[in-house]
Design a protein around this motif. Sequence first.
Motif, PDB file in Angstrom:
ATOM      1  N   GLN D  42       0.820  -1.208   0.000  1.00 37.29           N
ATOM      2  CA  GLN D  42       0.000   0.000   0.000  1.00 37.29           C
ATOM      3  C   GLN D  42       0.855   1.260   0.000  1.00 37.29           C
ATOM      4  O   GLN D  42       0.527   2.239  -0.676  1.00 37.29           O
ATOM      5  CB  GLN D  42      -0.918  -0.018   1.241  1.00 37.29           C
ATOM      6  N   LEU D  45       1.674   1.989  -3.472  1.00 35.03           N
ATOM      7  CA  LEU D  45       0.496   2.391  -4.260  1.00 35.03           C
ATOM      8  C   LEU D  45       0.064   3.811  -3.917  1.00 35.03           C
ATOM      9  O   LEU D  45      -0.384   4.556  -4.790  1.00 35.03           O
ATOM     10  CB  LEU D  45      -0.664   1.420  -4.019  1.00 35.03           C
ATOM     11  N   LYS D  49      -1.139   7.376  -6.227  1.00 31.62           N
ATOM     12  CA  LYS D  49      -2.552   7.724  -6.081  1.00 31.62           C
ATOM     13  C   LYS D  49      -2.805   9.145  -6.563  1.00 31.62           C
ATOM     14  O   LYS D  49      -2.028  10.051  -6.289  1.00 31.62           O
ATOM     15  CB  LYS D  49      -2.951   7.617  -4.604  1.00 31.62           C
ATOM     16  N   ASP D  63      -7.720   2.898  -4.111  1.00 33.14           N
ATOM     17  CA  ASP D  63      -6.670   1.970  -4.532  1.00 33.14           C
ATOM     18  C   ASP D  63      -6.143   1.128  -3.383  1.00 33.14           C
ATOM     19  O   ASP D  63      -4.924   1.060  -3.137  1.00 33.14           O
ATOM     20  CB  ASP D  63      -5.517   2.737  -5.205  1.00 33.14           C
ATOM     21  N   LYS D  64      -7.074   0.492  -2.684  1.00 32.63           N
ATOM     22  CA  LYS D  64      -6.674  -0.383  -1.577  1.00 32.63           C
ATOM     23  C   LYS D  64      -6.315  -1.749  -2.140  1.00 32.63           C
ATOM     24  O   LYS D  64      -7.114  -2.378  -2.825  1.00 32.63           O
ATOM     25  CB  LYS D  64      -7.833  -0.543  -0.579  1.00 32.63           C
ATOM     26  N   VAL D  65      -5.125  -2.213  -1.825  1.00 37.73           N
ATOM     27  CA  VAL D  65      -4.684  -3.493  -2.363  1.00 37.73           C
ATOM     28  C   VAL D  65      -5.188  -4.648  -1.508  1.00 37.73           C
ATOM     29  O   VAL D  65      -5.303  -4.525  -0.281  1.00 37.73           O
ATOM     30  CB  VAL D  65      -3.147  -3.550  -2.458  1.00 37.73           C
ATOM     31  N   VAL D  85      -6.730  -4.515  -6.931  1.00 40.54           N
ATOM     32  CA  VAL D  85      -7.278  -3.244  -6.471  1.00 40.54           C
ATOM     33  C   VAL D  85      -8.607  -3.069  -7.203  1.00 40.54           C
ATOM     34  O   VAL D  85      -8.641  -3.137  -8.435  1.00 40.54           O
ATOM     35  CB  VAL D  85      -6.310  -2.089  -6.814  1.00 40.54           C
ATOM     36  N   ILE D 132      -0.923   0.174 -11.754  1.00 44.85           N
ATOM     37  CA  ILE D 132      -1.175  -0.292 -10.383  1.00 44.85           C
ATOM     38  C   ILE D 132      -0.514  -1.657 -10.167  1.00 44.85           C
ATOM     39  O   ILE D 132       0.155  -1.888  -9.155  1.00 44.85           O
ATOM     40  CB  ILE D 132      -2.700  -0.364 -10.126  1.00 44.85           C
TER      41      ILE D 132
END
Lengths: 365, 365, 365, 365
Positions: D42, D45, D49, D63-65, D85, D132
């Motif tokens: 995260q 990522l 964002k 964009d939560k993995v 994601v 991503i």
Amino acid sequence: MAGSSFGNIFRITTWGESHGAALGVVVDGVPAGIELCEEDIQRFLDRRKPGTSSLSTPRKEDDKVEILSGIFEGKTTGCPISMLVRNTSQHSQDYSEIASYYRPGHADYTFDEKYGFRDYRGGGRSSGRETIGRVAAGAIASKVLSELGISVEAYTTAIGPVNACLDNYSREKVLNNATAMPDNDADKEALEYVAKMRSEYDSVGGVMECKVTGLPAGLGDPVFEKLDANLAKATMSIGAVKAVEIGDGVKVSTSLGSENNDSFVIENDSIIKMTNHSGGILGGISDSSPVVVRAYVKPTPSIFKEQKTVNKSNEDISVQIKGRHDPIIVPRAVVVFECMTAITILDALLLNMTSTMNGIKKFYS
Amino acid sequence: MAGSSFGNIFRITTWGESHGAALGVVVDGVPAGIELCEEDIQRFLDRRKPGTSSLSTPRKEDDKVEILSGIFEGKTTGCPISMLVRNTSQHSQDYSEIASYYRPGHADYTFDEKYGFRDYRGGGRSSGRETIGRVAAGAIASKVLSELGISVEAYTTAIGPVNACLDNYSREKVLNNATAMPDNDADKEALEYVAKMRSEYDSVGGVMECKVTGLPAGLGDPVFEKLDANLAKATMSIGAVKAVEIGDGVKVSTSLGSENNDSFVIENDSIIKMTNHSGGILGGISDSSPVVVRAYVKPTPSIFKEQKTVNKSNEDISVQIKGRHDPIIVPRAVVVFECMTAITILDALLLNMTSTMNGIKKFYS
Amino acid sequence: MAGSSFGNIFRITTWGESHGAALGVVVDGVPAGIELCEEDIQRFLDRRKPGTSSLSTPRKEDDKVEILSGIFEGKTTGCPISMLVRNTSQHSQDYSEIASYYRPGHADYTFDEKYGFRDYRGGGRSSGRETIGRVAAGAIASKVLSELGISVEAYTTAIGPVNACLDNYSREKVLNNATAMPDNDADKEALEYVAKMRSEYDSVGGVMECKVTGLPAGLGDPVFEKLDANLAKATMSIGAVKAVEIGDGVKVSTSLGSENNDSFVIENDSIIKMTNHSGGILGGISDSSPVVVRAYVKPTPSIFKEQKTVNKSNEDISVQIKGRHDPIIVPRAVVVFECMTAITILDALLLNMTSTMNGIKKFYS
Amino acid sequence: MAGSSFGNIFRITTWGESHGAALGVVVDGVPAGIELCEEDIQRFLDRRKPGTSSLSTPRKEDDKVEILSGIFEGKTTGCPISMLVRNTSQHSQDYSEIASYYRPGHADYTFDEKYGFRDYRGGGRSSGRETIGRVAAGAIASKVLSELGISVEAYTTAIGPVNACLDNYSREKVLNNATAMPDNDADKEALEYVAKMRSEYDSVGGVMECKVTGLPAGLGDPVFEKLDANLAKATMSIGAVKAVEIGDGVKVSTSLGSENNDSFVIENDSIIKMTNHSGGILGGISDSSPVVVRAYVKPTPSIFKEQKTVNKSNEDISVQIKGRHDPIIVPRAVVVFECMTAITILDALLLNMTSTMNGIKKFYS
């Protein structure tokens, strides 16, 4: 090392463990413009689902597929198709005990030796559930092939000592019989045999065959990428398969040249073979006869009988495996075999498009 | 499409036709620092040379290897090793007739279908001479493995109905017997059988086995790059092989789980298996027992008996093949099988080095 | 590790060192049915031959190519084409001194670090002579492309501070001028500049450009196999290249969106771009405008001026490199650049054939 | 064709479109035994964002993995790690208009030419959101490298005409400044420049650099798998990158050999280079100096200014693109560049383990 991909042009990458959050596959190299929906995939997945007969574990696995990419307005876009199936019915506690020892016939020991430890829940990556990704990908390959008039059909030919007669083959019997045999009598007999062995806390093996019809001549390559070589790899990569045959297979070793050679003959102005000992492949290249592959499958290694083994403290012990296990692998593996065959055939078909300058000129004209 | 390469890290690329100027191989990914000379290669090539017994064609092929690159001051440099063998004893005129028709059991028809035409001289790329490159490369793989204490040995186990007894196995017998059987009695009997069939203008098949000992546990991968899957591809890529088995192979289909599972046991503080039905591989990964692979080989398709076939004018004809042909493929294929196995094993061994963070840290510390 | 292959469908594998017996290439995946002879290859090799102008070393290297496989009756068969060039004019004694130290700007040090030792004669595998295999393979790729109406042409655009004007471009000038510039005045000026630097025991760098015309739209892939990504790899894999540009390249970083975007417009009922800042590639896929690639090449590292370095006894020393060395790499690298571009383009063109279901159906109908 | 994978041993396969259900990646070949959790991913990522500064679109993308496989008890198992994601903030209606025409500077036209149609929502597979998967995979590669003492850091060096001074480099500035420049003054100036161009409905380009320190000598290969060749491919595969440099890059073309060669010198008993014009790579192999790569990025093609283009009815039209678009790509691409570099370096590091017989013996002893 990266070992979860298969194929060159049409390439699948599977992922997931038996008791993780989900399992799935990314299918790359799917040609654009094919109509595809989740139902196309689900139909194949349902064939490997457990809990549908006395031959399979009573686990309830819904195995509902979700397509996450690569489809737009009902058609493949040419971009990778990602599919997943959530794990829902996993009982991790069933497996806590096996963490401490090595089950005979399983990959527990080799995983520990290779990686230093293992995800012991339900076989982890070595679980039969890994094949969910293969089947989802194979459903796409089968659809592409069927649009080109090519059919790929697998079925059970033997369970333990019970052999199916293939004379009155029908796809319907294969899909309806619990054994996936195209022979109702053998199906019944095999079910009885399995029931008996199961009651003795044992498990049984079997044989499956896959036949590809409608294939044009010319697929495959003369040296390492022989069509039969890739089919052998695809088949042997299925857990529990210990032998692979093409055409007459093992029998050729006791055959004479005059018996084994297939004579060519003219029929309706076309060249055909009078027999098909070769299993549809000559010199690694399809000869337009049906391609015939056979796989020999070992008995389920998880048996309830007491077995000797060792634990992680290097002690000899006796174990009795618990949990829910199929007494035979074959019936549910048939669709996996069919799918791996379809994937291999499609990849060869795509690669073959670049073989001649005439073909390339025709394409780009 | 590019189909003449095999392997990932240790990768071989063969080239050449039966009646071209030469045949050869480029071996890439050879680790640096191995002592290597032409004699190391020649010893292997001599094992596949024809003209040395009644089982093989009277063609005299010297098959002298020339190393063109990748060696400096007697050691491998880490750069590709290119090797070639000149064709010297080819009689192209022997083959002019077969240009017009399709020999049964050969790749003539499929080549024409795939490529539009073919180099018809002596089978062209589909000739057994293509294996010269494989054997030269396998000699290197075998040398690397032997420096690590790993031995790879192939031999003939059956010719037609004659089976070799493996009880008094010795490498010497394999290398000295014309059949490559480790059993002098069976060797004699098989020679008689082949002579009889040859006198009837026919040919025979057989079985060969390869055993790998000294292999550490952990080689191979759990899914598509299973060690057995790659061995199956390597084996089936050898012309005339129609079936591949690992361990008990075909027999597992009629075995019970309680019979087929190999129990683990502690011996001298180490974990070993009491039996080896698995053929040294569990879940696609080597388990440190000997790896056992078996290949079933069809009878030589070139027979002197009259056969039916068709010509390129789409006419049914009868043909009698002429020229110099072995009545059996197996004895000369044994070294090819051994070499393909060694190449596959070495590649898996190199790939395995990257499997754990601990191993990587140890390497780079 | 196996790093001497390039390409997927059309795949080349080069081998050989500067002072070994020979250098060569195996070209696999060549479509069947292309007329090909040694003269087709030799014409390309002659363009990289040294000794033809004041810009190159006075070494006489005949570099006569021999085709060993893959051709039958004047046409490619679809099987691998093996080609070799014997080394004839190598003076190994010139290099004995450099065995003991690390030449600045060369790979001597990194080879020793990677492999433990090195073939120090003439740069070994890192010699410019390694490109012989690339050029021989590229000659084939160029021939295939030209049969499809696609032309690939490289030329020098700058040598040190001297820039060529491309306004009156002609292929003839490129092939006739010693600098490979399409500008006679710049050619003359550049020759003088190089002569001056050489007299000062120094060397110079330069820039080359490659233009592909006649390419259909649609080649390349949207993610990792972008056409520009593969061109970048192909270009940067040429020794001494330190920067690669597509289209406007470096300039885009100071450009505005409104300047850099190429507007589409209808011309003769076709869609074309009004400008070509993109260099013929949008989103990794060819857009049918000319593909333009540029490579920036460092000065020859072998200079006669005294330089500081270290020897293998870990001592600081001063050295003056001897032997025969080009004062500039660019002119002879132009054909290498052209060939690597052609190989990359052809591979993308072949891969593209499998992109749509409609295309596959058209091919197999 | 399958173009969504990158790497050999450490291999990533990305999937997903801007407006599909989700995007993700399968990372195969991750060594076993690395501690890894979603927070590790995260953090990376979050750096790509949008919505975090005036330089990026006001779209809110969480964009939560989610890690779906390959981790057991907090450690990598050696099996593929699948991450996804979900797309949450997509407004597909924003894009309905662009379905009918080809946006200049975008891949709309080339997708239609290649695949026959396209997923036009937000660029589909060509969207920046495709990265991503790259970033999630790169986070793992970075973690592995950092455990080996290797650091990979990317930053912005120029935006339009504004150049950052690297003299007082700190990682903190890179992570805190909206431009990702390691220079607070340049950051401020660049923000003003971008704001001005944005107010004129235009967009700007820029330059980013990535530096790898702590790398041992010996990574990479001398021919096609040169470390710089693979870095060039990795970098050019990032959308909008139009030029790649290693070390001095473009400048080498006007440099002299005596200037460009890096002298070796002994320091503390070790061999080091006095300068680093080579960017840490000699002959394709790392030389233990920092590896330096630079990427030149074009201005965002989506601008609000009126532009000429054509529609799918082959008519010339004028368009004004709507929606939410970054006025500059660079700051959010920095982490993508860093990740692609880390992935490439790690793959080379793993491949290098098999280079010498001594290394192999050490490993297997």
